[in-house]
Design an enzyme around this catalytic site. Structure first.
Site, PDB file in Angstrom:
ATOM      1  N   LYS A  95       0.835  -1.198   0.000  1.00 45.98           N
ATOM      2  CA  LYS A  95       0.000   0.000   0.000  1.00 45.98           C
ATOM      3  C   LYS A  95       0.869   1.248   0.000  1.00 45.98           C
ATOM      4  CE  LYS A  95      -4.302   1.347   2.306  1.00 45.98           C
ATOM      5  NZ  LYS A  95      -5.054   1.206   3.567  1.00 45.98           N
TER       6      LYS A  95
HETATM    7  C1  E4P Z   1      -8.223   2.281   3.655  1.00 49.90           C
HETATM    8  O1  E4P Z   1      -7.664   1.319   4.104  1.00 49.90           O
HETATM    9  C2  E4P Z   1      -8.193   3.564   4.412  1.00 49.90           C
HETATM   10  O2  E4P Z   1      -6.965   3.701   5.093  1.00 49.90           O
HETATM   11  C3  E4P Z   1      -9.340   3.647   5.394  1.00 49.90           C
HETATM   12  O3  E4P Z   1     -10.527   3.170   4.785  1.00 49.90           O
HETATM   13  C4  E4P Z   1      -9.527   5.057   5.910  1.00 49.90           C
HETATM   14  O4  E4P Z   1     -10.723   5.104   6.648  1.00 49.90           O
HETATM   15  P1  E4P Z   1     -11.038   6.362   7.578  1.00 49.90           P
HETATM   16  O5  E4P Z   1     -11.342   7.540   6.671  1.00 49.90           O
HETATM   17  O6  E4P Z   1     -12.254   5.961   8.397  1.00 49.90           O
HETATM   18  O7  E4P Z   1      -9.811   6.608   8.433  1.00 49.90           O
END
Ligand code: E4P
Length: 217
Positions: free
Chosen positions: A87
Site C-alpha cells: 500500500k
Molecule cells: C483504507 O484502508 C483507508 O486507510 C481507510 O478506509 C480510511 O478510513 P477512515 O477515513 O475511516 O480513516
C-alpha cells in the site's frame, strides 16, 4: 463486489472471515496504532497473523515517503506472504514506486486518493487497487460517491484493470451505493458488513415462523 474489512483488529477480522464472504483486509498506520501495534517488527508479525486468518489480499502500508524507502519497505512486505499487497500513498514517489512494483509483478494498493486525477495516475502506474476515501470527502461536505462514479467512468473508458477499492466507508449505504456504481471492492469496518444483515421484517417474520411452528407441535 469484493468485501474487505478495514481494521487491524484480529477478532473483527476473524468474525468477518467466519461469515464466509470476506475477500481481504486493509489496514493503515492509524488502524495499527489503534490496536497498539507499534514498531516495525510487531507490525510485520501482525501482518503475518492477519494472513493466517484470511485467504484474500492483505494491504500492508509503507511508512516511507521517498521512492527508495518505499521500494525497500515494499519489497520486504511483499516477501512476507503471497497475500500481501503493498500500500502506497498517492504522492509523486508513491506513483514512481507503484510503477516499479507493477513492472516487477508486485501487487499494489494506491491510497489516500481524493480526486479522479489522482486515480488516473494510479491506473497509469499499473496499480492493482486504487483507494478513494469517500467517507473523508463526505465528512467535509463533498460528494464522495461522485468520486467513485467518476473513477468508474474513466477506468471503463480506457479499460484500465486497476480495481476501484472504495475506502473510508462509514456505513451500509456507502456499501450499497458503491455497489450500484460498480466499485470493484469495498473496505469498511465490521459494522458496515454485518449491518447489511439487518432488517426488522426479517426478525419479525422469523419470529412468526417459529411461533407458528411451535403452535403446531
Ligand atoms: C483504507 O484502508 C483507508 O486507510 C481507510 O478506509 C480510511 O478510513 P477512515 O477515513 O475511516 O480513516
Amino acid at each position: 463486489m469484493k468485501f474487505f474489512i478495514d481494521t487491524a483488529n484480529l477478532d473483527d477480522i476473524a468474525e468477518a472471515q467466519a461469515l464466509g464472504i470476506l475477500d481481504g483486509v486493509t489496514t493503515n498506520p492509524s488502524l495499527m496504532a489503534k490496536e497498539g501495534i507499534t514498531g516495525a517488527d510487531n507490525i510485520i508479525a501482525h501482518y503475518k497473523k492477519i494472513c493466517d486468518i484470511v485467504e484474500g489480499d492483505v494491504s500492508a502500508e509503507v511508512i516511507s515517503t521517498d521512492f527508495e524507502g518505499m521500494v525497500r519497505e515494499g519489497e520486504e512486505l511483499a516477501a512476507l506472504h503471497p497475500q500481501i499487497v503493498v500500500k502506497l500513498p498517492l504522492i509523486a514517489d508513491g506513483i514512481k514506486a507503484c510503477k516499479y512494483f507493477s513492472d516487477k509483478g508486485i501487487r499494489t494498493n494506491v491510497t489516500l486518493v481524493f480526486s479522479a486525477g489522482q486515480a488516473l495516475l494510479a491506473a497509469k502506474a499499473g496499480a492493482t487497487y486504487v483507494s478513494p476515501f469517500l467517507g473523508r470527502l463526505d465528512d467535509i461536505s463533498t460528494d464522495g460517491l461522485n468520486l467513485i462514479a467518476e473513477i468508474r467512468q474513466i477506468y471503463d473508458n480506457y479499460g484500465f484493470e486497476t480495481q476501484i477499492l472504495a475506502a473510508s466507508i462509514r456505513h451500509t449505504m456507502h456499501v450499497i451505493d458503491c455497489a450500484k456504481i460498480g466499485s470493484d471492492v469495498m473496505t469498511g469496518p465490521l459494522s458496515s458488513i454485518t449491518g447489511l444483515l439487518k432488517h426488522p421484517l426479517t426478525d419479525i417474520g422469523l419470529a412468526k415462523f417459529l411461533a407458528d411452528y411451535k403452535k403446531g407441535n
